[in-house]
Motif scaffolding. Structure first.
Motif, mmCIF file in Angstrom:
data_model
loop_
_atom_site.group_PDB
_atom_site.id
_atom_site.type_symbol
_atom_site.label_atom_id
_atom_site.label_comp_id
_atom_site.label_asym_id
_atom_site.label_seq_id
_atom_site.Cartn_x
_atom_site.Cartn_y
_atom_site.Cartn_z
ATOM 1 N N SER A 190 1.410 3.770 -8.161
ATOM 2 C CA SER A 190 0.135 4.121 -8.768
ATOM 3 C C SER A 190 0.066 5.619 -9.063
ATOM 4 O O SER A 190 -0.456 6.033 -10.106
ATOM 5 C CB SER A 190 -1.016 3.719 -7.848
ATOM 6 O OG SER A 190 -2.257 4.073 -8.403
ATOM 7 N N GLY A 191 0.611 6.439 -8.169
ATOM 8 C CA GLY A 191 0.594 7.879 -8.391
ATOM 9 C C GLY A 191 1.357 8.280 -9.636
ATOM 10 O O GLY A 191 0.890 9.093 -10.438
ATOM 11 N N ALA A 192 2.541 7.694 -9.825
ATOM 12 C CA ALA A 192 3.349 8.026 -11.007
ATOM 13 C C ALA A 192 2.660 7.564 -12.284
ATOM 14 O O ALA A 192 2.700 8.249 -13.311
ATOM 15 C CB ALA A 192 4.724 7.379 -10.890
ATOM 16 N N SER A 246 9.183 -8.188 -5.720
ATOM 17 C CA SER A 246 8.084 -8.131 -6.693
ATOM 18 C C SER A 246 7.668 -6.706 -7.024
ATOM 19 O O SER A 246 6.994 -6.473 -8.039
ATOM 20 C CB SER A 246 6.869 -8.893 -6.151
ATOM 21 O OG SER A 246 6.299 -8.235 -5.027
ATOM 22 N N LEU A 247 8.054 -5.724 -6.212
ATOM 23 C CA LEU A 247 7.567 -4.365 -6.405
ATOM 24 C C LEU A 247 8.090 -3.726 -7.686
ATOM 25 O O LEU A 247 7.428 -2.853 -8.264
ATOM 26 C CB LEU A 247 7.935 -3.507 -5.193
ATOM 27 C CG LEU A 247 7.251 -3.913 -3.879
ATOM 28 C CD1 LEU A 247 7.701 -3.008 -2.744
ATOM 29 C CD2 LEU A 247 5.737 -3.881 -4.015
ATOM 30 N N MET A 248 9.271 -4.123 -8.160
ATOM 31 C CA MET A 248 9.758 -3.586 -9.430
ATOM 32 C C MET A 248 8.855 -4.030 -10.577
ATOM 33 O O MET A 248 8.549 -3.254 -11.501
ATOM 34 C CB MET A 248 11.203 -4.038 -9.686
ATOM 35 C CG MET A 248 12.226 -3.421 -8.755
ATOM 36 S SD MET A 248 12.170 -1.599 -8.705
ATOM 37 C CE MET A 248 12.482 -1.194 -10.418
ATOM 38 N N GLY A 249 8.401 -5.270 -10.532
ATOM 39 C CA GLY A 249 7.456 -5.728 -11.536
ATOM 40 C C GLY A 249 6.119 -5.027 -11.421
ATOM 41 O O GLY A 249 5.450 -4.757 -12.434
ATOM 42 N N SER A 284 0.834 -1.203 0.000
ATOM 43 C CA SER A 284 0.000 0.000 0.000
ATOM 44 C C SER A 284 0.868 1.252 0.000
ATOM 45 O O SER A 284 0.591 2.216 -0.724
ATOM 46 C CB SER A 284 -0.918 0.001 1.225
ATOM 47 O OG SER A 284 -1.819 -1.078 1.191
ATOM 48 N N PHE A 285 1.931 1.235 0.806
ATOM 49 C CA PHE A 285 2.847 2.379 0.845
ATOM 50 C C PHE A 285 3.525 2.586 -0.502
ATOM 51 O O PHE A 285 3.575 3.698 -1.041
ATOM 52 C CB PHE A 285 3.884 2.169 1.939
ATOM 53 C CG PHE A 285 4.953 3.229 1.979
ATOM 54 C CD1 PHE A 285 4.678 4.476 2.526
ATOM 55 C CD2 PHE A 285 6.215 2.989 1.461
ATOM 56 C CE1 PHE A 285 5.656 5.467 2.551
ATOM 57 C CE2 PHE A 285 7.198 3.968 1.480
ATOM 58 C CZ PHE A 285 6.917 5.212 2.025
ATOM 59 N N ALA A 286 4.040 1.490 -1.079
ATOM 60 C CA ALA A 286 4.709 1.591 -2.376
ATOM 61 C C ALA A 286 3.739 2.029 -3.464
ATOM 62 O O ALA A 286 4.106 2.784 -4.380
ATOM 63 C CB ALA A 286 5.338 0.249 -2.742
#
Length: 595
Positions: A295-297, A371-374, A288-290
């Motif tokens: 999502s914003g970008a 997984s966050l880079m994906g 959620s933090f990431a």
């Protein structure tokens, strides 16, 4: 003089607009995620790990509200942006009105349905008897606030599409701050327990939603609202269908997140018990933090890309997508490094201090972080393809990234690797999504040879080629001269009659000078983009700047025959049109020469 001053098209104007949208959109994204993060931190520290797990178990209900808001809000905003690009302002207002009616109707139906079956919903969400009372108490306040949550969440997308990105941001920042303050009040001095957390969420959205009334009263908004659409049910349903289909991929992503959370929660409980659920709760909060940045970008580009795509300014689309990708890459790397280097600190932040939970949570956070880079790529691709109308690809991204790979691989790997296999499956899902998108591009490229040259799937035959002129200038006369030199060469290349070419040169020079004088007066600095399309005996000139609002039609003389100033432009063009869209001055001059 450098190449920018000489007038070659570059991304300066659009980069500024992206930056203008980026920070407010990140802050806007916080509302869909920060309430979860804040509730988790406060609940975990003030009420304990069991309450934290209960908030996580109740998360699918909030995801349903988010899905409705995204499907109708983001779907409507996407159509609105493209309609603005096509200069169909009336249709954009009708879509806006239809979306509001749809969100209100669905949210009221949710209140009725959930209040009738609240106990059954609670039993579905958790198998752990000790957590059921906490989940029920959390949901009891939340379900009655569905309209107050869905409407503000959905409306902010349309405000962004109309260029009111700061107000959209203010609406959601206020929601977030009120939620935080009331969390502390309701749980602390008032002693409301976990019910106070959900009531704070509803109260925050209710207060933030009041900003919409300021927008509704403004005479500067482009979107009209007309309840008379309810008197035409056939047209209303048709609009809602188009809105829902357009917003379905993003909404489906939220729905699949709900299914994913339910499925992973069950697997984690079976494999690792309560400690595993707490670790997964922290991983979700990290996501959620990431997502506030990821999502914003990605979403910051959508109103801009929508307008540019509607105008068929495909080079501009490429500029904006490239900038969004760069921001996502930097944001993703920073977040991943923080989670890899300081997993214990992250767990402590969420009130996790027990040794056995830390032992489970630290490797979980580190494996999950990869997984966050994906996820950066998946979000960018999904929102982009939604905006340009590639619904099948964006829907496929939602499904593949959401559950198609994740759930089966988590089940299989949990049997082989234990709970670590579940965390690994998140990275496998992102890798599979990338391969799927590339495969779709290659298939379309084979089926339509010569039409596409990149994964952006922009038609090479539109908006580019020998009959298109593109340039960017700065806010000074020297830059105007650089553009005029390049324009003269272009007009010679397309072999226009000299009298027509002279009319075009004189008109463009006058319009550029007006941008310097009126859009960027005094010390204001900025850029102006010029695009000229030669098509079927018509030459269409588009000028775009982000300076002070200036409609040249308001100061053009009524009589023709003028030899200077804006009167010259009116005299030598077949039409002059102006619009103010997402903070851009857009002026279009049309010259008909093929008669």
């Amino acid at each position: 003089m450098n190449t920018i001053a000489m007038g070659a098209r570059h991304s300066g104007l659009l980069d500024r607009k992206y930056r203008e949208f980026f920070i407010p959109t990140i802050l806007m994204s916080m509302t869909t995620t920060m309430s979860i993060v804040v509730d988790s931190i406060i609940v975990g520290n003030m009420l304990g790990a069991d309450a934290l797990a209960a908030v996580n178990l109740a998360l699918p209900v909030m995801m349903v509200y988010t899905s409705v808001a995204v499907m109708l809000g983001f779907g409507a905003a996407t159509i609105i942006s493209v309609s603005f690009g096509k200069r169909q302002t009336g249709y954009a207002g009708e879509i806006f009105s239809s979306a509001i009616v749809g969100m209100l109707a669905i949210s009221l139906l949710l209140v009725i349905g959930q209040s009738l079956y609240l106990e059954s919903i609670t039993n579905i969400l958790t198998k752990e008897p000790s957590l059921r009372p906490l989940v029920y108490d959390f949901l009891e306040e939340l379900v009655y606030g569905a309209p107050l949550i869905i409407l503000p969440l959905g409306l902010v997308y349309s405000l962004r599409a109309d260029g009111w990105v700061k107000m959209a941001s203010a609406m959601l920042i206020t929601s977030n701050l009120v939620n935080l303050a009331l969390d502390l009040l309701y749980i602390g001095p008032l002693g409301m327990g976990i019910s106070g957390s959900s009531l704070a969420t509803v109260s925050g959205y209710a207060v933030g939603g009041l900003f919409f009334f300021a927008y509704a009263k403004s005479s500067e908004r482009n979107l009209g609202f007309d309840m008379s659409i309810c008197m035409h049910p056939g047209r209303l349903l048709k609009n809602l269908k188009e809105i829902a289909v357009t917003g379905a991929p993003a909404a489906l992503s939220s729905i699949l997140i709900t299914i994913k959370i339910l499925a992973i929660n069950i697997m984690v409980q079976d494999v690792a018990g309560k400690t595993g659920v707490i670790a997964f709760s922290v991983c979700l909060s990290c996501l959620s933090f990431a997502s506030m940045f990821i999502s914003g970008a990605a979403q910051a580009m959508t109103p801009i890309v929508g307008v540019l795509y509607g105008e068929k300014d495909y080079l501009g689309v490429r500029f904006v997508v490239k900038r969004a990708a760069q921001v996502l890459l930097i944001s993703g790397v920073i977040v991943v490094l923080l989670l890899e280097l300081f997993p214990g600190t992250v767990l402590h932040l969420f009130g996790v201090r027990a040794a056995e939970v830390l032992a489970e949570g630290i490797p979980a956070v580190r494996i999950f972080a990869v997984s966050l880079m994906g996820t950066c790529f998946s979000f960018l691709a999904m929102f982009y393809y939604m905006t340009i109308g590639r619904k099948r690809i964006s829907t496929a991204i939602s499904i593949v990234q959401g559950v198609a790979i994740l759930v089966p691989s988590a089940y299989v790997l949990s049997k082989i690797m234990g709970v670590s296999g579940i965390w690994v499956s998140f990275s496998l899902a992102e890798a599979g999504t990338m391969l799927m998108v590339y495969g779709c591009y290659q298939r379309m490229k084979r089926n339509t040879p010569g039409k596409y040259d990149s994964i952006l799937l922009l038609d090479k035959g539109i908006g580019s080629g020998d009959n298109v002129f593109e340039a960017t200038g700065t806010d000074d006369e020297e830059s105007v001269e650089g553009i005029m030199e390049r324009l003269s060469l272009f007009l010679k290349e397309i072999e226009l009659q000299e009298t027509v070419a002279a009319d075009i040169r004189d008109s463009v020079r006058e319009m550029l000078s007006n941008v310097v004088r009126h859009a960027y007066p005094g010390s204001r600095k900025g850029f102006v983009d010029v695009r000229i399309n030669d098509c079927d005996g018509r030459l269409i000139v588009n000028l775009r700047d982000s300076g002070l609002q200036f409609d040249p039609q308001t100061v053009m003389p009524e009589n023709t025959g003028n030899k200077s100033g804006l009167g010259l432009v009116k005299d030598r063009t077949n039409s002059v049109e102006y619009s103010r869209i997402i903070g851009f001055n857009n002026t279009t001059l049309t010259f008909v020469y093929g008669q």
